[in-house]
Design an enzyme around this catalytic site. Structure first.
Site, PDB file in Angstrom:
ATOM      1  N   ALA A 110     102.687 -48.979  83.981  1.00  0.00           N
ATOM      2  CA  ALA A 110     102.803 -47.551  84.291  1.00  0.00           C
ATOM      3  C   ALA A 110     103.934 -47.137  85.235  1.00  0.00           C
ATOM      4  O   ALA A 110     104.305 -45.966  85.245  1.00  0.00           O
ATOM      5  CB  ALA A 110     101.483 -47.045  84.857  1.00  0.00           C
ATOM      6  N   ALA A 111     104.448 -48.059  86.057  1.00  0.00           N
ATOM      7  CA  ALA A 111     105.440 -47.622  87.056  1.00  0.00           C
ATOM      8  C   ALA A 111     106.771 -47.288  86.382  1.00  0.00           C
ATOM      9  O   ALA A 111     107.141 -47.945  85.420  1.00  0.00           O
ATOM     10  CB  ALA A 111     105.659 -48.727  88.090  1.00  0.00           C
ATOM     11  N   PRO A 112     107.491 -46.264  86.842  1.00  0.00           N
ATOM     12  CA  PRO A 112     107.209 -45.458  88.041  1.00  0.00           C
ATOM     13  C   PRO A 112     106.244 -44.286  87.822  1.00  0.00           C
ATOM     14  O   PRO A 112     105.922 -43.598  88.784  1.00  0.00           O
ATOM     15  CB  PRO A 112     108.605 -44.944  88.425  1.00  0.00           C
ATOM     16  CG  PRO A 112     109.359 -44.901  87.132  1.00  0.00           C
ATOM     17  CD  PRO A 112     108.832 -46.013  86.278  1.00  0.00           C
ATOM     18  N   GLY A 113     105.808 -44.036  86.593  1.00  0.00           N
ATOM     19  CA  GLY A 113     104.764 -43.015  86.449  1.00  0.00           C
ATOM     20  C   GLY A 113     105.055 -41.916  85.437  1.00  0.00           C
ATOM     21  O   GLY A 113     104.314 -40.942  85.382  1.00  0.00           O
ATOM     22  N   LYS A 115     104.790 -41.817  82.096  1.00  0.00           N
ATOM     23  CA  LYS A 115     103.720 -41.617  81.095  1.00  0.00           C
ATOM     24  C   LYS A 115     102.413 -41.213  81.792  1.00  0.00           C
ATOM     25  O   LYS A 115     101.650 -40.416  81.262  1.00  0.00           O
ATOM     26  CB  LYS A 115     103.480 -42.895  80.284  1.00  0.00           C
ATOM     27  CG  LYS A 115     104.716 -43.519  79.682  1.00  0.00           C
ATOM     28  CD  LYS A 115     105.097 -42.904  78.380  1.00  0.00           C
ATOM     29  CE  LYS A 115     106.332 -43.564  77.793  1.00  0.00           C
ATOM     30  NZ  LYS A 115     107.460 -43.826  78.669  1.00  0.00           N
ATOM     31  N   GLU A 133     100.091 -51.138  87.387  1.00  0.00           N
ATOM     32  CA  GLU A 133     101.418 -51.754  87.446  1.00  0.00           C
ATOM     33  C   GLU A 133     101.274 -53.145  88.045  1.00  0.00           C
ATOM     34  O   GLU A 133     100.675 -53.307  89.113  1.00  0.00           O
ATOM     35  CB  GLU A 133     102.369 -50.885  88.282  1.00  0.00           C
ATOM     36  CG  GLU A 133     103.684 -51.540  88.627  1.00  0.00           C
ATOM     37  CD  GLU A 133     104.498 -52.014  87.419  1.00  0.00           C
ATOM     38  OE1 GLU A 133     104.596 -51.292  86.415  1.00  0.00           O
ATOM     39  OE2 GLU A 133     105.028 -53.143  87.480  1.00  0.00           O
ATOM     40  N   ASP A 160      97.349 -57.894  86.679  1.00  0.00           N
ATOM     41  CA  ASP A 160      97.921 -58.490  85.487  1.00  0.00           C
ATOM     42  C   ASP A 160      97.110 -57.987  84.288  1.00  0.00           C
ATOM     43  O   ASP A 160      95.896 -57.789  84.412  1.00  0.00           O
ATOM     44  CB  ASP A 160      97.796 -60.015  85.610  1.00  0.00           C
ATOM     45  CG  ASP A 160      98.534 -60.716  84.499  1.00  0.00           C
ATOM     46  OD1 ASP A 160      99.718 -61.043  84.708  1.00  0.00           O
ATOM     47  OD2 ASP A 160      97.937 -60.929  83.410  1.00  0.00           O
ATOM     48  N   ASP A 177     103.338 -49.228  77.400  1.00  0.00           N
ATOM     49  CA  ASP A 177     104.761 -48.881  77.381  1.00  0.00           C
ATOM     50  C   ASP A 177     105.462 -50.144  77.890  1.00  0.00           C
ATOM     51  O   ASP A 177     105.722 -50.287  79.080  1.00  0.00           O
ATOM     52  CB  ASP A 177     104.999 -47.677  78.299  1.00  0.00           C
ATOM     53  CG  ASP A 177     106.407 -47.152  78.220  1.00  0.00           C
ATOM     54  OD1 ASP A 177     107.036 -47.268  77.154  1.00  0.00           O
ATOM     55  OD2 ASP A 177     106.904 -46.620  79.236  1.00  0.00           O
ATOM     56  N   CYS A 230     111.536 -49.002  74.659  1.00  0.00           N
ATOM     57  CA  CYS A 230     112.773 -48.222  74.590  1.00  0.00           C
ATOM     58  C   CYS A 230     113.862 -49.121  73.994  1.00  0.00           C
ATOM     59  O   CYS A 230     114.948 -49.230  74.539  1.00  0.00           O
ATOM     60  CB  CYS A 230     113.148 -47.659  75.953  1.00  0.00           C
ATOM     61  SG  CYS A 230     113.210 -48.893  77.233  1.00  0.00           S
TER      62      CYS A 230
HETATM   63  N1  SAM Z   1     105.520 -46.386  81.601  1.00  0.00           N
HETATM   64  C1  SAM Z   1     106.521 -46.274  82.644  1.00  0.00           C
HETATM   65  C2  SAM Z   1     106.963 -44.851  82.771  1.00  0.00           C
HETATM   66  O1  SAM Z   1     106.862 -44.104  81.776  1.00  0.00           O
HETATM   67  O2  SAM Z   1     107.398 -44.437  83.853  1.00  0.00           O
HETATM   68  C3  SAM Z   1     107.674 -47.239  82.404  1.00  0.00           C
HETATM   69  C4  SAM Z   1     107.222 -48.636  82.205  1.00  0.00           C
HETATM   70  S1  SAM Z   1     108.479 -49.826  82.052  1.00  0.00           S
HETATM   71  C5  SAM Z   1     109.062 -49.557  80.459  1.00  0.00           C
HETATM   72  C6  SAM Z   1     107.561 -51.299  81.903  1.00  0.00           C
HETATM   73  C7  SAM Z   1     106.734 -51.688  83.095  1.00  0.00           C
HETATM   74  O3  SAM Z   1     106.072 -52.940  82.781  1.00  0.00           O
HETATM   75  C8  SAM Z   1     107.527 -51.962  84.356  1.00  0.00           C
HETATM   76  O4  SAM Z   1     107.039 -51.170  85.402  1.00  0.00           O
HETATM   77  C9  SAM Z   1     107.317 -53.437  84.652  1.00  0.00           C
HETATM   78  O5  SAM Z   1     107.214 -53.726  86.020  1.00  0.00           O
HETATM   79  C10 SAM Z   1     106.010 -53.742  83.933  1.00  0.00           C
HETATM   80  N2  SAM Z   1     105.853 -55.158  83.561  1.00  0.00           N
HETATM   81  C11 SAM Z   1     106.767 -56.160  83.658  1.00  0.00           C
HETATM   82  N3  SAM Z   1     106.237 -57.324  83.254  1.00  0.00           N
HETATM   83  C12 SAM Z   1     104.959 -57.065  82.895  1.00  0.00           C
HETATM   84  C13 SAM Z   1     103.893 -57.869  82.409  1.00  0.00           C
HETATM   85  N4  SAM Z   1     104.053 -59.169  82.202  1.00  0.00           N
HETATM   86  N5  SAM Z   1     102.720 -57.275  82.185  1.00  0.00           N
HETATM   87  C14 SAM Z   1     102.554 -55.958  82.392  1.00  0.00           C
HETATM   88  N6  SAM Z   1     103.533 -55.140  82.837  1.00  0.00           N
HETATM   89  C15 SAM Z   1     104.712 -55.688  83.082  1.00  0.00           C
END
Ligand code: SAM
Length: 451
Positions: A110-113, A115, A133, A160, A177, A230
């Site tokens: 979810a980070a940075p937020g 969605k 996150e 996790d 996402d 993306c």
């Molecule tokens: N959904 C966010 C938004 O709309 O602002 C953007 C998310 S970004 C595409 C993907 C996120 O997945 C990152 O914040 C990253 O830290 C996290 N991530 C990285 N490795 C991961 C893992 N193994 N399991 C779950 N999340 C992970």
């Protein structure tokens, strides 16, 4: 030449994928990225004069990029800066769910937020969003952005994906996402092209499958998975969806899209996916697919045993006046910090607190110090704040920025006590008005450093 900035393997693959659209794709990368924001429907109405992002109610394009950091409204949670293609989540979510129902929704990555703030404007007040996150520092930013958004039917976790197996069949909707190779961001962030490699694409695809596999038991039978990246390549998109279809019992969900939107629909009898190319839409590269889970999934039992401690009656009565619709809220005291969230979600939030690492549950409201209540920043930003209970101090932009930098403010009102700093009718935070000075209560870790 712009093509020189793309990795060779990427060019070969995209030329094959795009055929005679390749030149348009390259040309789009010579144009600046569109700038778009999404308004917070709970804090602002949509300005009429701006061009709308066609697939979302509250998204608009801006003609130039202002300094968002130096706009106090941004810190008040009036809008979120978000790339336009990603706002298509609204179509995937609203077309695949009954929005009149109370839904448990998980935004797993979810980070940075972006969605999560969007989902909070789509779900109803009886629904709950769990915004997760895995990276701790990013979870803190997520929590900050969600506090600014001002809704209380949200829990931020730092876990996790496999930890969610402790909540089998709990969620009606899971949004993944996924972390990806980021091909769709080459225009916005040219550095992404330098980090790209075929090996990294394979690594991302593998990680995405692991994430999907790990979180799968948390989705209930009949629940909806929304998967997005993306990036353009099939390994991280179509192939992962096919893999899900082989591993689990799922049904693809077809979305209605308008032809004028320019989205590429990939529709076969067994697969529906939607791809965004920057030469066809006013936005960056994006992919999204929606699936319904058909597997039989045993569900977590939501216990009715109350693990939360409520504040004393005296404190509760006082706090009840600080918010609107207090009868619909539950107030919780954890280490003399009071939080509130919707009453109807008590059991669900308890279950989450017992099983996951919770960073934020609902809205931080006040700290109890020697029987006195000190309002928390989360309350100032809450859409549930009862403003009538507090003095307000409206500031112009320059002073509002001083406040957000946590600098001192020379203006001292007559009335003593806690007061809300306002910018254009939205609260920015608290000050404590003392005899001959004003205590700036803006959270140090949030203060803006840009001059
Ligand atoms: N959904 C966010 C938004 O709309 O602002 C953007 C998310 S970004 C595409 C993907 C996120 O997945 C990152 O914040 C990253 O830290 C996290 N991530 C990285 N490795 C991961 C893992 N193994 N399991 C779950 N999340 C992970």
């Amino acid at each position: 030449m712009i093509e020189d900035q793309f990795p060779q393997d990427f060019i070969k693959r995209e030329q094959a994928q795009l055929g005679d659209q390749w030149n348009d794709f390259v040309k789009a990368h010579q144009q600046p990225s569109p700038i778009s924001i999404r308004y917070n429907a709970f804090k602002s109405s949509l300005p009429f004069h701006l061009q709308k992002v066609p697939w979302t109610r509250n998204g608009v394009y801006l003609s130039e990029r202002p300094s968002f950091t130096l706009d106090p409204s941004f810190h008040a949670g009036k809008y979120y800066v978000q790339e336009a293609s990603s706002m298509f989540l609204e179509q995937a979510f609203t077309q695949s769910n009954d929005l009149s129902k109370a839904l448990n929704v998980l935004d797993l990555c979810a980070a940075p937020g972006g969605k999560s703030t969007h989902l909070l404007n789509l779900i109803n007040a009886e629904s709950l969003l769990v915004s997760n996150e895995v990276i701790q520092s990013r979870a803190a930013i997520l929590s900050e952005n969600l506090q600014k958004w001002g809704l209380s039917n949200v829990v931020v976790t730092n876990n996790d994906p496999k930890d969610f197996q402790r909540l089998p069949g709990f969620f009606d909707v899971i949004v993944v996402d996924a972390p990806c190779s980021g091909e769709g961001l080459f225009r916005k962030d040219p550095e992404a092209a330098n980090e790209w490699s075929q090996d990294n694409v394979a690594l991302c695809a593998k990680r995405q499958r692991r994430i999907l596999n790990d979180v799968w038991p948390a989705l209930k039978t009949g629940g909806i998975l929304i998967y997005s990246t993306c990036t353009y390549n099939e390994f991280e998109n179509e192939e992962n969806i096919h893999w899900l279809q082989q591993e689990f019992n799922v049904e693809p969900v077809r979305l209605n899209i308008e032809e004028t939107w320019g989205i590429q629909a990939i529709e076969t009898p067994s697969f529906f996916g939607y791809r965004f190319f920057p030469h066809r839409v006013k936005g960056e590269g994006f992919f999204i697919a929606t699936l319904r889970k058909l597997d039989e999934q045993p569900e977590s039992r939501v216990s009715t045993k109350n693990i939360f401690t409520e504040p004393s009656k005296k404190i509760k009565d006082q706090l009840a006046e600080w918010v609107v619709r207090s009868d619909q809220k539950i107030f919780i005291n954890r280490n003399d910090r009071v939080q509130f969230f919707p009453k109807g979600k008590n059991a669900e939030i308890e279950l989450i607190v017992k099983n996951l690492h919770v960073v934020l549950a609902g809205t931080f409201m006040a700290t109890i110090k020697h029987d006195k209540l000190i309002p928390e920043h989360g309350l100032a930003l809450s859409v549930e704040l009862n403003r009538k209970m507090f003095n307000t101090i409206p500031l112009e932009r320059v002073e509002a920025l001083q406040y957000l930098r946590k600098e001192s403010i020379s203006f001292i009102p007559n009335k003593k006590g806690f007061a809300l700093i306002m910018f254009e009718d939205l609260p920015l935070g608290w000050v404590n008005v003392l005899e001959n000075r004003l205590n700036n209560m803006y959270p140090s870790e949030w203060r803006i450093r840009m001059k």
